[in-house]
Design a protein around this motif. Structure first.
Motif, PDB file in Angstrom:
ATOM      1  N   PRO A 597       1.059  -1.308  -0.131  1.00  0.00           N
ATOM      2  CA  PRO A 597       0.004  -0.032  -0.083  1.00  0.00           C
ATOM      3  C   PRO A 597       0.605   1.764  -0.160  1.00  0.00           C
ATOM      4  CG  PRO A 597      -0.600  -1.596   1.683  1.00  0.00           C
ATOM      5  CD  PRO A 597       0.180  -2.572   0.968  1.00  0.00           C
ATOM      6  N   THR A 598       2.286   0.861  -0.021  1.00  0.00           N
ATOM      7  CA  THR A 598       3.106   2.505   0.331  1.00  0.00           C
ATOM      8  C   THR A 598       3.924   1.873  -0.652  1.00  0.00           C
ATOM      9  OG1 THR A 598       4.899   1.475   1.520  1.00  0.00           O
ATOM     10  CG2 THR A 598       2.301   2.715   2.690  1.00  0.00           C
ATOM     11  N   LEU A 599       3.317   1.342  -1.822  1.00  0.00           N
ATOM     12  CA  LEU A 599       4.196   1.503  -3.301  1.00  0.00           C
ATOM     13  C   LEU A 599       5.518   0.594  -3.226  1.00  0.00           C
ATOM     14  CD1 LEU A 599       3.119   4.647  -4.412  1.00  0.00           C
ATOM     15  CD2 LEU A 599       2.073   2.220  -4.633  1.00  0.00           C
ATOM     16  N   LYS A 600       5.970  -0.103  -2.260  1.00  0.00           N
ATOM     17  CA  LYS A 600       7.647  -0.815  -2.388  1.00  0.00           C
ATOM     18  C   LYS A 600       6.954  -2.233  -2.810  1.00  0.00           C
ATOM     19  CE  LYS A 600       8.650   0.852   1.882  1.00  0.00           C
ATOM     20  NZ  LYS A 600       7.659   1.519   2.287  1.00  0.00           N
ATOM     21  N   LEU A 601       7.802  -2.270  -3.765  1.00  0.00           N
ATOM     22  CA  LEU A 601       7.545  -3.386  -4.610  1.00  0.00           C
ATOM     23  C   LEU A 601       7.446  -4.615  -3.395  1.00  0.00           C
ATOM     24  CD1 LEU A 601      10.753  -3.183  -7.061  1.00  0.00           C
ATOM     25  CD2 LEU A 601       8.291  -3.552  -7.724  1.00  0.00           C
ATOM     26  N   ARG A 602       6.780  -5.650  -3.591  1.00  0.00           N
ATOM     27  CA  ARG A 602       7.270  -6.931  -3.181  1.00  0.00           C
ATOM     28  C   ARG A 602       7.661  -8.198  -3.638  1.00  0.00           C
ATOM     29  NH1 ARG A 602       0.854  -6.104  -1.263  1.00  0.00           N
ATOM     30  NH2 ARG A 602       1.598  -6.063   1.288  1.00  0.00           N
ATOM     31  N   ARG A 603       8.832  -7.422  -4.096  1.00  0.00           N
ATOM     32  CA  ARG A 603       9.582  -8.361  -4.715  1.00  0.00           C
ATOM     33  C   ARG A 603       9.363 -10.648  -4.759  1.00  0.00           C
ATOM     34  NH1 ARG A 603      14.446  -5.669  -5.982  1.00  0.00           N
ATOM     35  NH2 ARG A 603      14.432  -3.168  -5.292  1.00  0.00           N
ATOM     36  N   ARG A 604       9.350 -11.060  -3.478  1.00  0.00           N
ATOM     37  CA  ARG A 604       8.900 -12.030  -4.152  1.00  0.00           C
ATOM     38  C   ARG A 604       7.783 -12.456  -4.610  1.00  0.00           C
ATOM     39  NH1 ARG A 604       8.147 -15.445   1.780  1.00  0.00           N
ATOM     40  NH2 ARG A 604       6.118 -14.171   1.226  1.00  0.00           N
ATOM     41  N   ILE A 605       6.682 -11.601  -4.693  1.00  0.00           N
ATOM     42  CA  ILE A 605       5.020 -11.901  -5.538  1.00  0.00           C
ATOM     43  C   ILE A 605       5.546 -11.865  -6.373  1.00  0.00           C
ATOM     44  CG2 ILE A 605       2.969 -10.928  -5.896  1.00  0.00           C
ATOM     45  CD1 ILE A 605       2.334 -10.925  -2.653  1.00  0.00           C
ATOM     46  N   VAL A 606       6.701 -10.981  -6.969  1.00  0.00           N
ATOM     47  CA  VAL A 606       6.757 -10.830  -8.289  1.00  0.00           C
ATOM     48  C   VAL A 606       7.510 -11.638  -8.981  1.00  0.00           C
ATOM     49  CG1 VAL A 606       8.065  -9.069  -9.475  1.00  0.00           C
ATOM     50  CG2 VAL A 606       7.177  -7.940  -7.548  1.00  0.00           C
ATOM     51  N   THR A 607       8.632 -11.780  -7.906  1.00  0.00           N
ATOM     52  CA  THR A 607       9.623 -13.104  -8.680  1.00  0.00           C
ATOM     53  C   THR A 607       8.904 -14.413  -8.634  1.00  0.00           C
ATOM     54  OG1 THR A 607      10.254 -13.065  -6.801  1.00  0.00           O
ATOM     55  CG2 THR A 607      11.750 -12.099  -8.405  1.00  0.00           C
ATOM     56  N   ALA A 612       7.530 -16.980 -15.258  1.00  0.00           N
ATOM     57  CA  ALA A 612       8.070 -17.353 -16.471  1.00  0.00           C
ATOM     58  C   ALA A 612       8.290 -16.165 -17.160  1.00  0.00           C
ATOM     59  CB  ALA A 612       6.727 -18.195 -17.184  1.00  0.00           C
ATOM     60  N   ALA A 613       7.918 -15.319 -17.173  1.00  0.00           N
ATOM     61  CA  ALA A 613       8.664 -14.059 -18.257  1.00  0.00           C
ATOM     62  C   ALA A 613      10.324 -14.347 -17.742  1.00  0.00           C
ATOM     63  CB  ALA A 613       7.856 -12.890 -17.702  1.00  0.00           C
ATOM     64  N   ASP A 615      12.379 -16.212 -16.377  1.00  0.00           N
ATOM     65  CA  ASP A 615      13.249 -17.536 -16.893  1.00  0.00           C
ATOM     66  C   ASP A 615      12.982 -17.127 -18.926  1.00  0.00           C
ATOM     67  OD1 ASP A 615      13.307 -18.393 -14.449  1.00  0.00           O
ATOM     68  OD2 ASP A 615      11.032 -19.927 -14.458  1.00  0.00           O
ATOM     69  N   ALA A 616      11.975 -17.144 -19.808  1.00  0.00           N
ATOM     70  CA  ALA A 616      12.427 -16.240 -20.559  1.00  0.00           C
ATOM     71  C   ALA A 616      13.625 -15.852 -20.568  1.00  0.00           C
ATOM     72  CB  ALA A 616      11.528 -16.171 -21.339  1.00  0.00           C
ATOM     73  N   LEU A 617      13.869 -14.638 -20.549  1.00  0.00           N
ATOM     74  CA  LEU A 617      14.806 -13.300 -19.592  1.00  0.00           C
ATOM     75  C   LEU A 617      15.932 -14.537 -19.964  1.00  0.00           C
ATOM     76  CD1 LEU A 617      13.374 -10.382 -18.177  1.00  0.00           C
ATOM     77  CD2 LEU A 617      13.686 -10.935 -20.491  1.00  0.00           C
ATOM     78  N   TYR A 618      16.507 -15.553 -19.300  1.00  0.00           N
ATOM     79  CA  TYR A 618      17.495 -15.665 -19.389  1.00  0.00           C
ATOM     80  C   TYR A 618      17.764 -16.980 -20.090  1.00  0.00           C
ATOM     81  CZ  TYR A 618      18.331 -12.994 -15.018  1.00  0.00           C
ATOM     82  OH  TYR A 618      18.577 -12.358 -14.020  1.00  0.00           O
ATOM     83  N   ASP A 619      16.340 -16.844 -20.981  1.00  0.00           N
ATOM     84  CA  ASP A 619      16.746 -18.905 -21.742  1.00  0.00           C
ATOM     85  C   ASP A 619      16.538 -17.426 -23.244  1.00  0.00           C
ATOM     86  OD1 ASP A 619      15.397 -20.853 -20.087  1.00  0.00           O
ATOM     87  OD2 ASP A 619      13.377 -20.741 -20.691  1.00  0.00           O
ATOM     88  N   THR A 620      16.256 -16.743 -24.006  1.00  0.00           N
ATOM     89  CA  THR A 620      16.522 -16.266 -25.252  1.00  0.00           C
ATOM     90  C   THR A 620      16.989 -14.988 -24.727  1.00  0.00           C
ATOM     91  OG1 THR A 620      14.205 -16.075 -24.743  1.00  0.00           O
ATOM     92  CG2 THR A 620      15.087 -17.523 -26.331  1.00  0.00           C
ATOM     93  N   PRO A 621      18.430 -14.412 -24.295  1.00  0.00           N
ATOM     94  CA  PRO A 621      18.196 -12.675 -23.773  1.00  0.00           C
ATOM     95  C   PRO A 621      18.880 -12.149 -25.066  1.00  0.00           C
ATOM     96  CG  PRO A 621      20.711 -14.130 -23.233  1.00  0.00           C
ATOM     97  CD  PRO A 621      19.234 -15.177 -23.289  1.00  0.00           C
ATOM     98  N   SER A 622      18.364 -11.125 -24.836  1.00  0.00           N
ATOM     99  CA  SER A 622      18.514 -10.063 -26.130  1.00  0.00           C
ATOM    100  C   SER A 622      18.827  -9.211 -25.191  1.00  0.00           C
ATOM    101  CB  SER A 622      17.306  -9.705 -26.602  1.00  0.00           C
ATOM    102  OG  SER A 622      16.090  -8.695 -25.871  1.00  0.00           O
TER     103      SER A 622
END
Length: 624
Positions: A597-607, A612-613, A615-622
């Motif tokens: 609610p104070t607009l801080k990132l919930r990193r664990r929820i994000v990750t 899948a998104a 993992d895809a960055l590391y499968d086919t990095p650009s």
């Protein structure tokens, strides 16, 4: 543990200032301050709802508090009992909160964005006997919780309907009952609040829970009064000043600046219940001081940038000249140097002709002090604001330290730092970089499920903050990261995600960014578009679909974000540089779960949610 720190990292403010502040706070409580205001400043304005015709004076506010307190007492609320408040910011919120405090009870505002499961957890953990809800919609949302949590004996609804069994009462009924009781025996109210000592709890705030279950931080009257004294001693604002309350009262910053500090200075608070009305509220109130979380300032900068870029060449040239001069003066002051008289005169002339009219459009033309905290603010944002003639001073602290623990001031500031430690507080940086603090602003502890308050300091009184930082030779603290959020890549390199994310967020099109790379070979990023600026930019480019989902895959916008990533990478070491990124198709909000609610990132929820998104960055990095 603290002894491991170098001597220069064991800082305390000057003894005379600390002693002066301690003496000024001695013996004061919130009820005593309200009594003083009603007695000495009874006819002055205290509380106004934005757009409302009625303004409560200090005398009228105290009468309302007395009636409500007596009504809550009839419900059985007493010393040490907890009361949860789940409602928007409105005068009744202030009145109910202060009424509970006058009984020695512990009010706790909860964020409106919490899920039913989170609300149930707070209801059970707090052991609250009384819950305050706004109306019938909130009553319906709480119905399953009320059925399952027997410790909640009464519900007060501000604008909803009472229940036939008497468990739910309306605020109007409660206040009427309390008013009758107060008229019959006014001495009962006066006797009760005078029995509340400075060491008693004044509120309990649940932390946002970025990494686990929320913790109930118990603050005392002395905690909040001492913070008020420090603000007065540090920031020069007039008595009875106008201020604007727009953040949730579950946020320590708004509790301090919207309730306790106006009580201490007998100020006039105008309540803005909806942050979408913030600009209109600023223009209407023209506050003397204003605190904004970084995102508020970032949006303000983006709006001014859009306005200037759309202006003609003459206006842009005038702004550039005025902004350059203001920034030159700001840099000199940040370095502790005097501004030469000729430059000062030039700044004043350009400010009056160019910058002050811009600040007037923002409602900030009468601003004496502006602050930012709760999360890191990009230096580029601070510098742009300084070029508008708005010096924003970054502070650092946490709910557990009653808000600020360190502060930059107009007389002593360093851009990019969070300032020096407050008088009476001590601060140490230990070997692994963690910041430890102790002193009168440290809370009494966390509420346990059994109702006790458990101290959170070690045997020496030190609180381990979990923040990582460095101190310079002049005592200015710079926060570099959260201890548990450091990225350690697969090569063993320690990397600060906060620095990477701050650089990315400096671009107006980027609303949120999270750096990924723990136990990975390189750093990547998930990027969220600003849901106001990005569509505005797209309309200016003539794009047919300006939705966030469409823009996330638009080649023209992707090129803009690529340029932003390249600019950030130019300021980072090779291991810190973002090698790949993805633009997310939807905003992140407290409701969607990725932000607190104070607009801080919930990193664990994000990750977890976007695994899948990632993992895809590391499968086919650009590489951007």
């Amino acid at each position: 543990m603290p002894s491991a720190a170098p001597d220069r990292n064991d800082l305390s403010a000057s003894a005379d200032r600390a002693a002066r502040c301690a003496e000024a706070a001695r013996g004061l409580t919130v009820p005593l301050l309200l009594h003083r205001n009603a007695t000495e400043f009874g006819d002055l304005p205290a509380l106004t709802a934005l757009g409302a015709d009625e303004t409560l004076t200090w005398s009228a506010l105290r009468d309302r508090v007395a009636h409500t307190a007596r009504g809550l007492s009839v419900l059985g609320l007493g010393a040490g009992d907890r009361m949860l408040i789940n409602m928007s910011s409105r005068p009744e919120h202030w009145i109910l909160d202060l009424a509970a405090v006058h009984l020695g009870a512990i009010p706790s505002t909860v964020y409106a964005t919490l899920s039913p499961d989170q609300l149930r957890y707070l209801a059970e953990h707090s052991g609250a006997e009384v819950v305050v809800l706004e109306g019938d919609a909130e009553l319906a949302r709480w119905a399953p919780i009320l059925a399952e949590v027997p410790t909640i004996r009464h519900v007060v609804t501000v604008s909803g309907q009472a229940s036939a069994d008497g468990r739910v009462v309306t605020l109007a009924e409660l206040a009427a009952t309390g008013a009758a009781a107060h008229r019959a025996d006014p001495g009962a109210f006066e006797k009760r609040w005078r029995e509340v000592p400075p060491e008693a709890p004044v509120t309990m705030l649940y932390t946002s829970g970025t990494t686990g279950d929320p913790k109930g931080v118990v603050l005392t009257h002395h905690n909040v009064v001492y913070q008020c004294v420090l603000i007065e001693d540090t920031v020069s604002t007039p008595d009875h000043a106008r201020s604007l309350a727009y953040l949730p009262l579950a946020h320590i910053a708004e509790r301090m600046l919207g309730i306790y500090y106006p009580l201490y200075r007998a100020g006039h608070v105008t309540i803005c219940p909806d942050q979408k009305q913030l600009l209109a509220a600023l223009i209407a109130v023209r506050p003397i001081s204003f605190f904004g979380v970084p995102r508020v300032w970032e949006k303000m900068v983006a709006g001014v940038q859009a306005q200037i870029s759309a202006a003609d060449e003459r206006v842009r040239a005038a702004f550039d000249a005025a902004s350059t001069a203001a920034l030159e003066g700001y840099r000199l002051r940040a370095a502790g140097s005097l501004v030469p008289p000729a430059l000062a005169a030039r700044i004043a002339a350009l400010d009056e002709a160019v910058l002050r009219p811009l600040r007037t459009k923002l409602g900030l033309d009468e601003l004496v002090w502006a602050g930012s905290g709760a999360a890191p603010i990009p230096v580029s944002t601070l510098l742009y604001l300084a070029g508008l003639g708005i010096d924003v001073f970054e502070v650092w602290g946490m709910t557990e330290t009653t808000g600020t623990c360190t502060i930059n001031t107009p007389a002593a500031f360093r851009t990019g730092s969070v300032g020096r430690v407050n008088p009476g507080m001590e601060l140490r940086v230990v070997e692994d970089g963690e910041i430890l603090v102790r002193g009168p602003l440290v809370c009494s502890g966390y509420l346990t499920a059994g109702g006790d308050v458990e101290p959170i300091t070690d045997a020496g009184g030190w609180l381990a903050t979990g923040d990582v930082g460095v101190l310079d030779d002049d005592g200015y603290l710079t926060i570099t990261d959260r201890k548990k959020e450091l990225i350690i890549n697969s090569g063993g390199k320690n990397i600060s995600p906060a620095q990477i994310e701050s650089l990315l967020r400096a671009h107006p099109l980027i609303g949120q960014a999270v750096a990924i790379g723990d136990r990975r070979p390189f750093v990547t990023a998930l990027i969220v578009l600003d849901e106001e600026i990005a569509p505005m930019w797209a309309r200016g480019k003539g794009l047919p679909d300006t939705s966030i989902a469409a823009l996330a895959t638009d080649p023209l916008l992707h090129a803009q974000i690529t340029a932003a990533v390249d600019a950030a990478n130019a300021k980072l070491s090779r291991p810190e540089q973002v090698k790949a990124f993805r633009i997310m198709p939807a905003p992140w909000t407290p409701e969607s779960g990725e932000l607190t609610p104070t607009l801080k990132l919930r990193r664990r929820i994000v990750t977890d949610r976007h695994a899948a998104a990632i993992d895809a960055l590391y499968d086919t990095p650009s590489t951007p």
